[in-house]
Design a protein around this motif. Structure first.
Motif, short mmCIF file in Angstrom:
data_model
loop_
_atom_site.label_atom_id
_atom_site.label_comp_id
_atom_site.label_asym_id
_atom_site.label_seq_id
_atom_site.Cartn_x
_atom_site.Cartn_y
_atom_site.Cartn_z
N UNK A 1 0.81 -1.21 0.00
CA UNK A 1 0.00 0.00 0.00
C UNK A 1 0.85 1.27 0.00
N UNK A 2 2.07 1.18 0.53
CA UNK A 2 2.95 2.35 0.59
C UNK A 2 3.90 2.44 -0.60
N UNK A 3 3.88 1.44 -1.48
CA UNK A 3 4.84 1.37 -2.58
C UNK A 3 4.56 2.44 -3.65
N UNK A 4 5.64 2.85 -4.31
CA UNK A 4 5.54 3.70 -5.49
C UNK A 4 5.57 2.86 -6.76
N UNK B 1 -3.56 -0.54 -4.27
CA UNK B 1 -2.37 0.30 -4.09
C UNK B 1 -2.27 1.35 -5.18
N UNK B 2 -1.89 2.58 -4.83
CA UNK B 2 -1.71 3.63 -5.83
C UNK B 2 -0.41 3.48 -6.62
N UNK C 1 16.21 -1.26 -17.63
CA UNK C 1 14.85 -0.94 -18.04
C UNK C 1 14.01 -0.49 -16.85
N UNK C 2 14.16 -1.17 -15.71
CA UNK C 2 13.42 -0.77 -14.51
C UNK C 2 13.85 0.62 -14.05
N UNK C 3 15.14 0.90 -14.15
CA UNK C 3 15.63 2.23 -13.79
C UNK C 3 15.03 3.28 -14.72
N UNK C 4 14.87 2.93 -15.99
CA UNK C 4 14.23 3.84 -16.95
C UNK C 4 12.79 4.14 -16.52
N UNK C 5 12.08 3.11 -16.06
CA UNK C 5 10.71 3.30 -15.59
C UNK C 5 10.69 4.20 -14.36
N UNK C 6 11.62 3.97 -13.43
CA UNK C 6 11.70 4.81 -12.24
C UNK C 6 11.94 6.26 -12.61
N UNK C 7 12.85 6.51 -13.55
CA UNK C 7 13.12 7.87 -13.98
C UNK C 7 11.89 8.49 -14.65
N UNK C 8 11.19 7.69 -15.46
CA UNK C 8 9.97 8.20 -16.11
C UNK C 8 8.90 8.57 -15.08
N UNK C 9 8.80 7.76 -14.05
CA UNK C 9 7.82 8.05 -13.01
C UNK C 9 8.17 9.32 -12.25
N UNK C 10 9.46 9.54 -12.03
CA UNK C 10 9.89 10.76 -11.35
C UNK C 10 9.56 11.99 -12.19
N UNK C 11 9.80 11.87 -13.51
CA UNK C 11 9.51 12.99 -14.40
C UNK C 11 8.02 13.29 -14.46
N UNK C 12 7.23 12.21 -14.55
CA UNK C 12 5.77 12.38 -14.66
C UNK C 12 5.10 12.56 -13.31
N UNK C 13 5.87 12.35 -12.23
CA UNK C 13 5.33 12.44 -10.87
C UNK C 13 4.16 11.48 -10.68
N UNK C 14 4.33 10.26 -11.20
CA UNK C 14 3.30 9.25 -11.09
C UNK C 14 3.49 8.46 -9.80
N UNK C 15 2.46 8.45 -8.99
CA UNK C 15 2.44 7.64 -7.75
C UNK C 15 3.62 7.95 -6.84
N UNK C 16 4.07 9.20 -6.85
CA UNK C 16 5.19 9.58 -5.98
C UNK C 16 4.79 10.75 -5.11
#
Length: 332
Positions: free
Chosen positions: A181-184, A213-214, A317-332
């Motif tokens: 539930x707390x995961x990004x 989970x969000x 690839x997973x690091x790429x997803x993490x970076x994309x999420x940071x840029x888009x501010x998705x679930x963070x």
């Protein structure tokens, strides 16, 4: 980011071995939720004789997250090749069994072992109850046991129609639910679809937490089909099987993205797998896109004699997803 990886078998431990290098620079906390339904080999014997949850996948994940994979890690992975009663057993499995008997609690045994190996993350079994995997096949046959399910599937007379745990009402550790539930970011797989990934999701607490989970949810699709489980499955078939378990509808997505391998193994490697009735998973990215999923289709194949993910390529690839999420501010 807070990352949760869900699965079992060698797939999850391989993923964790790579992800730990991102702690703490990119990943604030890393939690692995691990299946305990295996009933084969050393694990199966200990389950039956000592009445404990399956320790094998948990052991592999603990050693994968060990801060330094030194001699102590090698000791935990050591498998006896001789000795009456010892042959075939992993020392780590025996160690977890002893700690469980001493403390009276499998979760405590896992926690103590994790501290001894100074792991970079947290390992949580999806349940501390003794469970069996049960499957109904399309011919009406009901088979109990992870090993037995795969063996029956290899007869190629029927496919898995429905799968569940017995008992069905087992509870997940509260720490597992809280981590989800707390995961990004939640990562499912890679690993055997029906016997490593899905067993975790058959536990109601885990399933509902993942669904609610969000977090951004990613499925890492296997490189090859698994004989007796996913024969002739495409990547979208894998996703539909997951959807059916979690949402009750194979066309109703709960994940956001799929990581696909697009590379065919070298001829000599491919021929060996084909002889074992295993073939490359068709990377039907178009079907996944039409399902509304984001697709990361890349060359993820490891060089060598096995058709499996390269930890380096997969983690990139997973690091790429993490970076994309940071840029888009998705679930963070």
């Amino acid at each position: 980011m807070k990352v949760v990886a869900i699965g079992g078998g060698t797939g999850l431990s391989t993923l964790l071995r790579g992800l730990k290098q991102f702690v703490p620079d990119y990943i604030q906390s890393l939690t692995a939720i691990v299946t305990v339904s295996d009933n084969g080999g050393s694990t199966g014997i200990l389950r039956k004789e000592m009445n404990i949850p399956a320790p094998g996948d948990v052991r592999n994940c603990i050693t994968a997250l060990a801060e330094d994979e030194d001699i102590l890690t090698q000791v935990m992975q050591y498998r006896f090749t001789e000795g009456e009663g010892l042959k075939g057993h992993s020392f780590g499995n025996l160690f977890l069994t002893v700690l469980t008997k001493i403390t009276g609690n499998f979760l405590t045994a896992v926690e103590i072992t994790s501290k001894i190996l100074k792991i970079k993350g947290k390992i949580i079994p999806s349940t501390d109850s003794l469970v069996n995997l049960v499957a109904e096949f399309t011919d009406g046959k009901v088979i109990k046991g992870e090993v037995e399910i795969t063996e029956y599937g290899r007869k190629l007379v029927a496919k898995i129609k429905r799968i569940w745990l017995e008992p069905e009402n087992v509870k997940a550790p509260q720490e597992a639910v809280e981590a989800i539930m707390e995961a990004d970011l939640i990562i499912l797989g890679p690993g055997s679809l029906f016997t490593s990934v899905i067993p975790n999701l058959l536990i109601k607490d885990i399933r509902e937490a993942v669904l609610n989970s969000p977090a951004y949810k990613v499925y890492v699709c296997n490189v090859m089909t698994q004989f007796g489980e996913t024969d002739n499955f495409t990547a979208s078939d894998h996703v539909k099987a997951l959807n059916k378990v979690v949402t009750g509808d194979e066309n109703k997505n709960f994940i956001n993205a799929v990581i696909l391998n697009t590379t065919i193994p070298p001829d000599d490697v491919l021929k060996r797998y084909l002889k074992e009735n295993s073939e490359p998973v068709v990377a039907d990215a178009g079907n996944l896109s039409r399902m509304g999923l984001t697709v990361y289709a890349k060359d993820l194949l490891e060089e060598g004699n096995y058709a499996r993910h390269s930890p380096t390529k997969l983690n990139k690839t997973i690091l790429e997803i993490i970076e994309n999420l940071k840029v888009k501010n998705v679930s963070v």
